[in-house]
Design an enzyme around this catalytic site. Structure first.
Site, PDB file in Angstrom:
ATOM      1  N   LYS A   9      50.726  52.356  -6.387  1.00 19.23           N
ATOM      2  CA  LYS A   9      52.010  51.725  -6.075  1.00 19.23           C
ATOM      3  C   LYS A   9      52.659  51.275  -7.380  1.00 19.23           C
ATOM      4  O   LYS A   9      52.050  50.542  -8.166  1.00 19.23           O
ATOM      5  CB  LYS A   9      51.800  50.522  -5.152  1.00 19.23           C
ATOM      6  N   PRO A  92      42.375  51.908 -12.231  1.00 17.07           N
ATOM      7  CA  PRO A  92      41.803  50.686 -12.798  1.00 17.07           C
ATOM      8  C   PRO A  92      41.912  49.519 -11.824  1.00 17.07           C
ATOM      9  O   PRO A  92      42.850  49.438 -11.025  1.00 17.07           O
ATOM     10  CB  PRO A  92      42.652  50.437 -14.048  1.00 17.07           C
ATOM     11  N   VAL A  93      40.953  48.616 -11.904  1.00 21.19           N
ATOM     12  CA  VAL A  93      40.917  47.446 -11.025  1.00 21.19           C
ATOM     13  C   VAL A  93      41.797  46.348 -11.598  1.00 21.19           C
ATOM     14  O   VAL A  93      41.883  46.173 -12.816  1.00 21.19           O
ATOM     15  CB  VAL A  93      39.464  46.954 -10.872  1.00 21.19           C
ATOM     16  N   ALA A  94      42.492  45.616 -10.702  1.00 17.55           N
ATOM     17  CA  ALA A  94      43.349  44.492 -11.112  1.00 17.55           C
ATOM     18  C   ALA A  94      44.330  44.931 -12.192  1.00 17.55           C
ATOM     19  O   ALA A  94      44.427  44.343 -13.258  1.00 17.55           O
ATOM     20  CB  ALA A  94      42.506  43.314 -11.603  1.00 17.55           C
ATOM     21  N   ASP A 131      51.002  43.567  -0.331  1.00 21.94           N
ATOM     22  CA  ASP A 131      51.372  44.949  -0.625  1.00 21.94           C
ATOM     23  C   ASP A 131      50.863  45.958   0.401  1.00 21.94           C
ATOM     24  O   ASP A 131      51.219  47.133   0.339  1.00 21.94           O
ATOM     25  CB  ASP A 131      50.841  45.356  -2.005  1.00 21.94           C
TER      26      ASP A 131
END
Length: 274
Positions: A9, A92-94, A131
């Protein structure tokens, strides 16, 4: 077996225009989606299980409060109606591109098909994260409120895109907390043709506090700017930034140039879809 791509997103702009008494921030954002994302598969099983691999799968738990498992619990399913879910974690995370929310949304859609059950109502989707309803919609849109007000947009064309993350994780609550002004102007209304020029007039209000938290984000934006994109900006609360290009060749050349200079960054070519 059912397969779904949890597409990244992208907040093409993100304006923070207020804060409710309960602490939730009021947003005005233009959102679209990349072709690239995490990959989820679903197979029938007697119970719900989650396995995880992929470049960013290390450290993620397939038990407990994982958003994919929370999504599964949103359904009113029969005893013995389960699913073996597998997540290939490519994002990727966060990182400000909705990875966890996109995964939850893909789980809702995939499990709805597997179990032949209707999607949970919007309130349950929103309870998973602001989201999640956006990611379930999966199309260009303008998002307002805390994520519950969604208006589809028709952007005039797809664009090649490069996503760049300096391998820095950013905690969204910290960035919102560091935002000095939480009552900023809304997105400027305008025609949906010539949307790159329209978007260039907008902002990401979280960009400055994210840079204060992780100064390397400024380096990413500067490096992207040197590749002459049509538009570049940070997405969400960071640290992922994007560049939009006129042609696939321009995007590929930009990615190669960035990778040569910053081999320790995550760099991905894709397309922003309309």
């Amino acid at each position: 077996m059912i397969k779904r791509v949890a597409r990244a997103k992208i907040n093409l702009c993100l304006h923070v225009i207020g804060q409710r008494s309960d602490g939730y921030h009021l947003l005005d954002s233009v959102v679209a989606f990349a072709e690239y994302g995490d990959v989820l598969t679903f197979a029938p099983s007697e119970s719900v299980t989650l396995s995880i691999n992929g470049p960013f799968g290390d450290g993620l738990s397939g038990t407990g409060d994982n958003l994919i498992l929370q999504a599964a619990r949103c359904f009113d399913r029969k005893n013995g109606q389960g699913a073996a879910i597998h997540l290939e974690k490519n994002l990727p995370v966060a990182s400000g591109i909705g990875g966890g929310s996109a995964d939850a949304a893909a789980a809702l859609v995939g499990l709805s098909e597997l179990w032949e059950l209707p999607l949970p109502d919007p309130e349950k989707q929103l309870a998973l994260g602001a989201d999640v309803p956006i990611c379930v919609a999966g199309q260009p849109l303008r998002m307002r409120g805390i994520g519950e007000v969604i208006e589809p947009l028709e952007l005039d064309q797809d664009h090649p895109m490069v996503l760049v993350n300096p391998n820095v994780s950013v905690a969204t609550p910290k960035i919102f907390k560091a935002l000095n002004n939480k009552d900023n102007p809304a997105v400027i209304d305008g025609p949906q043709t010539g949307w790159i020029d329209w978007l260039a007039k907008q902002r990401n209000d979280l960009q400055a506090p994210a840079i204060a938290h992780s100064p390397v984000i400024a380096n990413v934006l500067q490096a992207l700017k040197q590749t002459a994109p049509m538009l570049s900006r940070m997405s969400g609360s960071g640290a992922t930034c994007f560049g939009l290009y006129q042609t696939d060749n321009a995007a590929q050349e930009a990615a190669l140039r960035l990778s040569a200079r910053h081999p320790d960054w995550w760099i991905q070519t894709t397309r922003l879809t309309t």
